[in-house]
Design a protein around this motif. Structure first.
Motif, mmCIF file in Angstrom:
data_model
loop_
_atom_site.group_PDB
_atom_site.id
_atom_site.type_symbol
_atom_site.label_atom_id
_atom_site.label_comp_id
_atom_site.label_asym_id
_atom_site.label_seq_id
_atom_site.Cartn_x
_atom_site.Cartn_y
_atom_site.Cartn_z
ATOM 1 N N THR A 190 30.775 19.710 37.892
ATOM 2 C CA THR A 190 29.856 20.611 37.198
ATOM 3 C C THR A 190 30.465 21.994 36.978
ATOM 4 O OG1 THR A 190 28.781 21.464 39.214
ATOM 5 C CG2 THR A 190 27.890 19.436 38.254
ATOM 6 N N GLN A 191 31.572 22.279 37.649
ATOM 7 C CA GLN A 191 32.212 23.585 37.497
ATOM 8 C C GLN A 191 33.378 23.558 36.516
ATOM 9 O OE1 GLN A 191 30.663 26.255 39.112
ATOM 10 N NE2 GLN A 191 29.238 24.548 39.426
ATOM 11 N N PRO B 218 21.487 33.161 37.962
ATOM 12 C CA PRO B 218 22.093 32.489 39.117
ATOM 13 C C PRO B 218 23.009 33.386 39.946
ATOM 14 C CG PRO B 218 23.112 31.741 37.083
ATOM 15 C CD PRO B 218 21.912 32.567 36.693
ATOM 16 N N TRP B 219 23.455 34.511 39.411
ATOM 17 C CA TRP B 219 24.262 35.444 40.210
ATOM 18 C C TRP B 219 23.410 36.102 41.293
ATOM 19 C CZ3 TRP B 219 29.524 36.308 39.779
ATOM 20 C CH2 TRP B 219 30.153 35.733 38.681
ATOM 21 N N LYS B 220 22.170 36.450 40.943
ATOM 22 C CA LYS B 220 21.182 36.947 41.910
ATOM 23 C C LYS B 220 19.821 36.524 41.393
ATOM 24 C CE LYS B 220 23.368 40.701 44.426
ATOM 25 N NZ LYS B 220 23.167 42.048 45.021
ATOM 26 N N MET B 221 19.149 35.698 42.182
ATOM 27 C CA MET B 221 17.961 35.024 41.686
ATOM 28 C C MET B 221 16.774 35.947 41.443
ATOM 29 S SD MET B 221 18.723 31.742 41.337
ATOM 30 C CE MET B 221 17.340 30.656 41.651
ATOM 31 N N ALA C 7 19.989 29.491 28.342
ATOM 32 C CA ALA C 7 21.335 29.002 28.038
ATOM 33 C C ALA C 7 22.362 29.675 28.940
ATOM 34 C CB ALA C 7 21.664 29.266 26.566
ATOM 35 N N GLY C 8 22.260 31.006 29.086
ATOM 36 C CA GLY C 8 23.199 31.731 29.924
ATOM 37 C C GLY C 8 23.124 31.306 31.376
ATOM 38 N N ALA C 9 21.904 31.200 31.887
ATOM 39 C CA ALA C 9 21.719 30.803 33.282
ATOM 40 C C ALA C 9 22.231 29.389 33.518
ATOM 41 C CB ALA C 9 20.246 30.912 33.663
ATOM 42 N N ALA C 10 21.998 28.495 32.560
ATOM 43 C CA ALA C 10 22.424 27.102 32.722
ATOM 44 C C ALA C 10 23.940 26.989 32.798
ATOM 45 C CB ALA C 10 21.889 26.260 31.560
ATOM 46 N N VAL C 11 24.647 27.622 31.872
ATOM 47 C CA VAL C 11 26.108 27.532 31.871
ATOM 48 C C VAL C 11 26.681 28.189 33.124
ATOM 49 C CG1 VAL C 11 28.221 28.201 30.665
ATOM 50 C CG2 VAL C 11 26.255 27.366 29.366
ATOM 51 N N ALA C 12 26.155 29.343 33.496
ATOM 52 C CA ALA C 12 26.652 30.031 34.685
ATOM 53 C C ALA C 12 26.414 29.217 35.951
ATOM 54 C CB ALA C 12 25.992 31.403 34.817
ATOM 55 N N ALA C 13 25.337 28.424 35.974
ATOM 56 C CA ALA C 13 24.980 27.645 37.160
ATOM 57 C C ALA C 13 25.585 26.245 37.169
ATOM 58 C CB ALA C 13 23.461 27.544 37.279
ATOM 59 N N PHE D 287 35.063 32.680 38.617
ATOM 60 C CA PHE D 287 33.669 32.242 38.603
ATOM 61 C C PHE D 287 33.334 31.496 39.891
ATOM 62 C CE2 PHE D 287 31.084 32.731 34.783
ATOM 63 C CZ PHE D 287 29.856 32.321 35.251
ATOM 64 N N PRO D 288 32.417 32.036 40.687
ATOM 65 C CA PRO D 288 32.002 31.284 41.885
ATOM 66 C C PRO D 288 31.041 30.166 41.521
ATOM 67 C CG PRO D 288 30.725 33.296 41.690
ATOM 68 C CD PRO D 288 31.721 33.326 40.552
ATOM 69 N N THR D 289 30.781 29.277 42.472
ATOM 70 C CA THR D 289 29.749 28.274 42.255
ATOM 71 C C THR D 289 28.393 28.944 42.445
ATOM 72 O OG1 THR D 289 31.203 26.501 43.026
ATOM 73 C CG2 THR D 289 28.828 26.062 43.015
ATOM 74 N N LEU D 290 27.588 28.925 41.412
ATOM 75 C CA LEU D 290 26.316 29.649 41.413
ATOM 76 C C LEU D 290 25.146 28.686 41.318
ATOM 77 C CD1 LEU D 290 27.298 32.426 38.838
ATOM 78 C CD2 LEU D 290 27.149 32.679 41.322
#
Length: 469
Positions: A5-6, A145-148, A159-165, A461-464
């Motif tokens: 997923t990453q 997802p970086w800070k909930m 869209a942004g949250a999904a790709v980042a997560a 990019f960390p796992t978020l």
């Protein structure tokens, strides 16, 4: 790679080609992650698992035969709920819309399917994409997802949250005033608003010639791969540009030496977060180290005048909602959408005509600016991600800061290409975006500049999300 997923879209394509994983395995991993994370993140409002797995199996067969449709074959992609997907409701983040499934795909969705990408989920938006954060009466609050506890921005925040997560490596968003670039800045992504008409859209947006469809990804390479798939004419869009025959993957290669670059830190007298200012200034110096000529410049337009012009265009478009839906249901709108639509009713014909004149003048001014400079660097946003559930951050005076996004709408008015690329993390561990803009039709140059910068100053990019607390 242990966590599929990453992986980026480009990485997945290479893994498929080598037989080291399969589209089915990847799709199952993304669905499993979505099941675990999405209930808290609230980035995806439709997850169509069975057709996605069927599409993954079909893609797997093509890869086994060494006959993929494109490098995106078998790559999961989410689509913002303002964009039509056949068989899914065009909900627009609204309680008022007819939830009858759409009968046809929007152009970008159709092109992605033709490229073999797996359209598996619909991402959240603010209602009718009317504001720069993502919450709606229909779906509630979407989180970063970086800070909930922070917003991912909007209106393409899902869209942004999904790709980042890790809920699919690529996504389709829309951008009427910055709605691809805002959430890309707040979630650490690369988000492109191409030259107006380069990526066709259908049906027409409520906000007309302000709105664009475009890619949101973790990397410039993935953005280029998406552009190769979706930047093609479509007769359903009356403003669709002719094919430019650009291979964006090839176009992002090459150096930027002797490139003339303007740097604008402020568009006017708006507030600017000190960390954002420092990080974007540092990014501008990176371009000097790459052999570019970078000089501070003055905006060619008056910030307050263009701001008023944008608001007239925006609110006069939103007021149409009051005619589309019966008055006894207007209380079901997001309060800020209703207020904006009602404000739009107050504009006179002269106000609208004057705004059109100012828009043309601003476009000509930016055209002249880009004759002198190849590229422009600005912050994407004037602030860091703020609390989820708020429409604006709280300013130093304790009141909502309504000037937190002064950079992006300029290029919706003028139709020039602009991309947001991450330029690091603040002390709070939150992403900050650098906006890169250029003259009309120079989408490839904008992406090449983003690619060279991302190489010089990569974001790890960390796992978020790092915590679900």
């Amino acid at each position: 790679m242990t966590d599929l997923t990453q992986a980026t879209a480009a990485e997945l394509g290479k893994l498929y080609a080598k037989g080291k994983t399969s589209p089915t395995e990847v799709m199952k991993a993304v669905l499993k992650r979505a099941e675990a994370i999405n209930p808290r993140l609230n980035a995806l409002c439709v997850i169509d698992a069975e057709p996605a797995l069927a599409a993954a199996k079909a893609s797997e067969k093509r890869w086994m035969k060494e006959e993929p449709l494109s490098p995106l074959d078998g790559v999961p992609v989410s689509i913002k709920e303002l964009v039509r997907v056949k068989g899914w409701p065009a909900s627009m983040g609204s309680k008022l819309t007819d939830k009858t499934p759409a009968e046809a795909d929007a152009p970008a969705v159709a092109r992605l399917r033709e490229a073999g990408a797996i359209v598996f989920a619909q991402s959240t938006s603010s209602e009718y994409g009317h504001k720069g954060v993502t919450d709606s009466p229909l779906h509630g609050i979407t989180r970063n997802p970086w800070k909930m506890d922070r917003t991912p921005g909007g209106s393409s925040g899902g869209a942004g949250a999904a790709v980042a997560a890790g809920l699919g490596p690529i996504a389709i968003g829309t951008d009427g005033g910055g709605s691809i670039r805002l959430p890309s800045s707040f979630t650490g992504l690369v988000g492109l608003k191409a030259t107006f008409g380069r990526i066709p859209a259908w049906p027409p947006s409520l906000t007309g010639e302000l709105s664009n469809t475009g890619p949101m990804c973790r990397t410039v390479l993935d953005t280029a791969l998406m552009m190769n798939a979706i930047a093609k004419p479509d007769l359903r869009d009356g403003w669709s540009l002719p094919a430019d025959d650009v291979d964006y993957v090839k176009a992002i290669k090459g150096k930027l030496k002797k490139c003339r670059i303007a740097f604008i830190l402020r568009m006017g007298d708006h507030p600017l977060d000190i960390e954002v200012a420092a990080m974007v200034t540092k990014a501008a110096k990176r371009f000097e180290a790459m052999g570019c000529t970078v000089e501070e410049a003055v905006p060619p337009t008056n910030y307050r005048e263009t701001g008023r012009t944008f608001v007239v265009h925006w609110l006069s478009a939103l007021q149409r909602l009051l005619q589309l839906y019966p008055a006894d249901r207007h209380d079901q709108f997001d309060a800020s959408l209703l207020a904006g639509a009602q404000a739009g009713l107050k504009y006179t014909l002269q106000d609208v005509v004057d705004a059109q004149v100012t828009r043309r003048e601003a476009t000509i001014a930016w055209n002249a600016f880009f004759e002198k400079y190849d590229l422009l660097l600005t912050p994407t946003l004037a602030v860091q991600p703020f609390e989820a559930g708020q429409n604006a951050p709280i300013g130093a005076d304790g009141k909502p800061n309504q000037q937190w996004s002064p950079y992006t709408f300029q290029f919706n008015l003028s139709r020039h290409p602009a991309v947001s690329v991450p330029c690091g993390l603040s002390r709070d561990g939150l992403p900050v975006g650098l906006q890169i803009a250029s003259g009309h039709y120079k989408d490839a140059l904008v992406l090449r500049a983003a690619a060279r910068y991302a190489e010089a100053d990569p974001l790890e990019f960390p796992t978020l999300p790092e915590t679900m607390k």
